[in-house]
Motif scaffolding. Structure first.
Motif, PDB file in Angstrom:
ATOM      1  N   GLY A  81       8.960   2.470  -3.450  1.00  0.00           N
ATOM      2  CA  GLY A  81       7.858   1.779  -2.893  1.00  0.00           C
ATOM      3  C   GLY A  81       6.575   2.456  -3.417  1.00  0.00           C
ATOM      4  N   PRO A  82       5.470   1.919  -2.821  1.00  0.00           N
ATOM      5  CA  PRO A  82       3.817   2.165  -3.555  1.00  0.00           C
ATOM      6  C   PRO A  82       3.739   3.504  -3.324  1.00  0.00           C
ATOM      7  N   ARG A  83       2.854   4.105  -4.279  1.00  0.00           N
ATOM      8  CA  ARG A  83       2.262   5.547  -4.094  1.00  0.00           C
ATOM      9  C   ARG A  83       1.002   5.491  -4.550  1.00  0.00           C
ATOM     10  N   PRO A 103       4.541 -16.660 -22.658  1.00  0.00           N
ATOM     11  CA  PRO A 103       5.830 -16.025 -22.379  1.00  0.00           C
ATOM     12  C   PRO A 103       5.761 -15.112 -21.176  1.00  0.00           C
ATOM     13  N   GLU A 104       6.695 -14.815 -20.432  1.00  0.00           N
ATOM     14  CA  GLU A 104       6.842 -13.921 -19.265  1.00  0.00           C
ATOM     15  C   GLU A 104       6.552 -12.574 -19.848  1.00  0.00           C
ATOM     16  N   GLN A 105       5.670 -12.078 -18.865  1.00  0.00           N
ATOM     17  CA  GLN A 105       5.349 -10.532 -19.396  1.00  0.00           C
ATOM     18  C   GLN A 105       5.712  -9.481 -18.101  1.00  0.00           C
ATOM     19  N   ARG A 106       6.186  -8.405 -18.529  1.00  0.00           N
ATOM     20  CA  ARG A 106       6.516  -7.668 -17.314  1.00  0.00           C
ATOM     21  C   ARG A 106       5.243  -6.945 -16.833  1.00  0.00           C
ATOM     22  N   VAL A 107       5.107  -6.822 -15.595  1.00  0.00           N
ATOM     23  CA  VAL A 107       3.452  -6.326 -15.148  1.00  0.00           C
ATOM     24  C   VAL A 107       4.068  -5.434 -14.053  1.00  0.00           C
ATOM     25  N   PHE A 108       3.277  -4.237 -13.876  1.00  0.00           N
ATOM     26  CA  PHE A 108       3.633  -3.447 -12.786  1.00  0.00           C
ATOM     27  C   PHE A 108       2.088  -3.546 -11.891  1.00  0.00           C
ATOM     28  N   TYR A 109       2.309  -4.079 -10.833  1.00  0.00           N
ATOM     29  CA  TYR A 109       1.212  -3.990  -9.991  1.00  0.00           C
ATOM     30  C   TYR A 109       0.948  -2.776  -9.087  1.00  0.00           C
ATOM     31  N   HIS A 110      -0.086  -1.885  -9.032  1.00  0.00           N
ATOM     32  CA  HIS A 110      -0.185  -0.882  -8.233  1.00  0.00           C
ATOM     33  C   HIS A 110      -1.057  -1.319  -7.014  1.00  0.00           C
ATOM     34  N   ASP A 111      -0.463  -0.943  -5.977  1.00  0.00           N
ATOM     35  CA  ASP A 111      -1.208  -1.569  -4.738  1.00  0.00           C
ATOM     36  C   ASP A 111      -2.020  -0.261  -4.139  1.00  0.00           C
ATOM     37  N   PRO A 112      -3.518  -0.520  -4.104  1.00  0.00           N
ATOM     38  CA  PRO A 112      -4.631   0.301  -3.887  1.00  0.00           C
ATOM     39  C   PRO A 112      -4.210   0.572  -2.282  1.00  0.00           C
ATOM     40  N   CYS A 113      -4.352   2.012  -2.023  1.00  0.00           N
ATOM     41  CA  CYS A 113      -4.078   2.258  -0.500  1.00  0.00           C
ATOM     42  C   CYS A 113      -5.033   1.638   0.244  1.00  0.00           C
ATOM     43  N   CYS A 139      -8.076  16.099   0.940  1.00  0.00           N
ATOM     44  CA  CYS A 139      -7.802  14.833   1.645  1.00  0.00           C
ATOM     45  C   CYS A 139      -8.263  13.846   0.658  1.00  0.00           C
ATOM     46  N   LEU A 140      -7.271  12.585   0.454  1.00  0.00           N
ATOM     47  CA  LEU A 140      -7.635  11.416  -0.277  1.00  0.00           C
ATOM     48  C   LEU A 140      -8.389  10.658   0.831  1.00  0.00           C
ATOM     49  N   LEU A 141      -8.007  10.716   2.263  1.00  0.00           N
ATOM     50  CA  LEU A 141      -8.405   9.645   2.873  1.00  0.00           C
ATOM     51  C   LEU A 141      -7.931   8.276   2.642  1.00  0.00           C
ATOM     52  N   CYS A 142      -6.610   8.275   2.303  1.00  0.00           N
ATOM     53  CA  CYS A 142      -5.967   7.041   1.888  1.00  0.00           C
ATOM     54  C   CYS A 142      -5.541   6.321   2.988  1.00  0.00           C
ATOM     55  N   GLY A 143      -5.211   6.963   4.042  1.00  0.00           N
ATOM     56  CA  GLY A 143      -4.840   6.165   5.386  1.00  0.00           C
ATOM     57  C   GLY A 143      -3.450   6.250   5.612  1.00  0.00           C
ATOM     58  N   ALA A 144      -2.653   6.834   4.859  1.00  0.00           N
ATOM     59  CA  ALA A 144      -1.082   6.946   5.164  1.00  0.00           C
ATOM     60  C   ALA A 144      -0.789   7.335   6.363  1.00  0.00           C
ATOM     61  N   CYS A 145      -1.389   8.531   6.620  1.00  0.00           N
ATOM     62  CA  CYS A 145      -0.951   9.141   7.985  1.00  0.00           C
ATOM     63  C   CYS A 145      -1.393   8.438   9.105  1.00  0.00           C
ATOM     64  N   GLU A 146      -2.455   7.676   9.076  1.00  0.00           N
ATOM     65  CA  GLU A 146      -2.823   6.698  10.216  1.00  0.00           C
ATOM     66  C   GLU A 146      -1.766   5.702  10.473  1.00  0.00           C
ATOM     67  N   GLN A 147      -1.010   5.267   9.576  1.00  0.00           N
ATOM     68  CA  GLN A 147      -0.232   4.311   9.698  1.00  0.00           C
ATOM     69  C   GLN A 147       1.201   4.687  10.275  1.00  0.00           C
ATOM     70  N   LEU A 205      -5.815  -1.377   0.597  1.00  0.00           N
ATOM     71  CA  LEU A 205      -5.550  -2.634   0.606  1.00  0.00           C
ATOM     72  C   LEU A 205      -4.292  -2.781   1.417  1.00  0.00           C
ATOM     73  N   ARG A 206      -3.226  -1.921   1.132  1.00  0.00           N
ATOM     74  CA  ARG A 206      -1.986  -1.957   1.646  1.00  0.00           C
ATOM     75  C   ARG A 206      -2.013  -1.319   3.144  1.00  0.00           C
ATOM     76  N   PHE A 207      -2.764  -0.294   3.286  1.00  0.00           N
ATOM     77  CA  PHE A 207      -2.988   0.404   4.588  1.00  0.00           C
ATOM     78  C   PHE A 207      -3.926  -0.299   5.546  1.00  0.00           C
ATOM     79  N   LYS A 208      -4.964  -0.719   5.100  1.00  0.00           N
ATOM     80  CA  LYS A 208      -6.162  -1.125   5.858  1.00  0.00           C
ATOM     81  C   LYS A 208      -6.074  -2.794   6.156  1.00  0.00           C
ATOM     82  N   ASP A 209      -5.780  -3.232   5.498  1.00  0.00           N
ATOM     83  CA  ASP A 209      -5.764  -4.648   5.481  1.00  0.00           C
ATOM     84  C   ASP A 209      -4.274  -5.653   5.018  1.00  0.00           C
TER      85      ASP A 209
END
Length: 413
Positions: A336-338, A297-307, A56-64, A309-313
């Motif tokens: 959506g984020p993974r 110049p504008e650059q293409r950036v992928f932002y990865h959402d930490p679990c 278990c990753l304890l990511c918190g997805a299940c709690e949400q 941050l997106r679940f807890k806060d």
């Protein structure tokens, strides 16, 4: 225990569980684990029982998504606290990692040894150890000192700040302090660019303790919490941290102590001062001007959402607002984020599952052909850096502080 858990057995947790997505065993879902906790098996956990709870990753997805709002991650951590010392797959490695995190001088020694081994270039090109050693920065640029000058002696030419920012402190986290010191440099640079004084960085700070708590080593987690509370007791201003996972756990310090414990009130006062990196800089970092945007110049950036941050806060908006200030094109995933699959000690305990979860996340990140992949979680950062190197991808993986600080250089030029 059955009444206390009160699981609806609806299965909503299975849909969002990163582990279940790659290994469809019911016992690996939160529903499966909550059921096991209501049985006699929980009183005398076997090796098989411990193995299931270690996956278990304890990511918190299940709690949400839990309709009954069960504290699932805390219940799993509590269950792990009753397990044998080296429970689960690769238990010895996990225990060794926890032991090392209790001693910063040991981590620093291992880092120096790793850098020396890295310079020998004697390992096979695609060996796992060589990929991990590639995460270590050679530190050709001198590090800022971990112990800053006494508080209250800032440059008088700087604008006066209120007490919360004038006595600002910085919790670096293990990765920024030992493995990727450019994160520390970038964070201090962003403070300067925002017209703020350098943050005081106590030399006697320790690991936040999240890894220990996740492993069920609650006494060790409380020990580390007490040390950090003491280390930052010399000031009363804000404590900013550039790691999303660290910030989540630092904010949770009061839950580690009973209310009648003298450290509970200290933990409350400490947590009230903690501010996550993107929330702190959101209203402080100036945006690029129109001219500066044209020069960068504008650059293409992928932002990865930490679990954490997106679940807890609920912290999905502020990182994107900061990236917009930088003038980049943010690539958003269609589904959506993974989770990236790092999960603190999870990648040590369950490397196969961790790799499978990361492959899903990396495909999502690479779909938009980004120039950069960025995040604010130290664990996610290491997972993506190592993963991109393993896959032979040329995309650069950097902490958000480093990416923003690069724009700050443009502003000052």
């Amino acid at each position: 225990m059955a009444t206390e858990l009160n699981c609806a057995k609806c299965g909503a947790c299975a849909v969002v569980c990163p582990v279940f997505r790659v290994d469809e065993q019911e016992v690996l879902t939160a529903r499966g684990k909550m059921h096991l906790l209501t049985t006699e098996l929980a009183e005398y956990p076997s090796a098989v029982f411990e193995d299931r709870f270690s996956r278990c990753l304890l990511c918190g997805a299940c709690e949400q998504v839990c309709p009954r709002h069960l504290p699932i991650t805390d219940l799993i951590s509590q269950a792990r606290s009753t397990f044998s010392r080296f429970y689960g797959p690769n238990g010895l490695k996990k225990a060794a990692a926890c032991a090392a995190l209790r001693r910063p001088e040991l981590v620093e020694g291992l880092v120096k040894a790793g850098i020396s081994l890295q310079r020998l270039q004697a390992l096979p090109l695609h060996s796992g150890l060589r990929l991990k050693l590639g995460l270590l920065e050679k530190r050709s640029i001198p590090q800022p000192p971990l112990a800053q000058p006494p508080l209250g002696k800032e440059d008088e030419s700087r604008p006066q700040q209120n007490i919360s920012t004038a006595s600002l402190s910085y919790f670096t986290g293990c990765v920024a302090r030992h493995i990727q010191p450019t994160i520390v440099q970038a964070t201090q640079s962003l403070l300067q660019n925002s017209g703020l004084p350098s943050a005081h960085t106590p030399a006697d700070q320790y690991c936040c303790g999240l890894a220990a708590w996740s492993a069920g080593k609650r006494d060790q987690a409380r020990e580390l919490a007490r040390k950090n509370i003491q280390a930052f007791s010399g000031s009363e201003g804000l404590i900013v941290t550039s790691c999303a996972s660290c910030s989540s756990h630092l904010l949770a310090y009061p839950t580690l102590f009973n209310e009648d414990d003298p450290w509970h009130d200290k933990a409350l006062s400490f947590a009230e001062r903690v501010q996550e990196f993107t929330h702190f800089f959101n209203d402080k970092l100036p945006p690029l001007s129109r001219i500066e945007n044209s020069e960068h110049p504008e650059q293409r950036v992928f932002y990865h959402d930490p679990c954490h941050l997106r679940f807890k806060d609920k912290g999905m908006s502020t990182p994107r607002l900061l990236l917009q200030k930088r003038g980049v094109q943010i690539i958003e995933p269609e589904d959506g984020p993974r989770c990236c699959g790092q999960g603190g000690l999870f990648h040590i305990a369950c490397p196969e599952h961790s790799l499978q979860i990361f492959e899903q996340s990396s495909r999502q990140a690479l779909a938009g052909s980004p120039a950069y992949i960025t995040t604010t979680c130290s664990g996610c950062l290491m997972q993506f850096k190592e993963g991109m190197a393993r896959q032979g991808q040329g995309v650069e993986v950097v902490h958000l502080a480093v990416l923003l600080a690069d724009a700050a250089v443009v502003r000052r030029s």
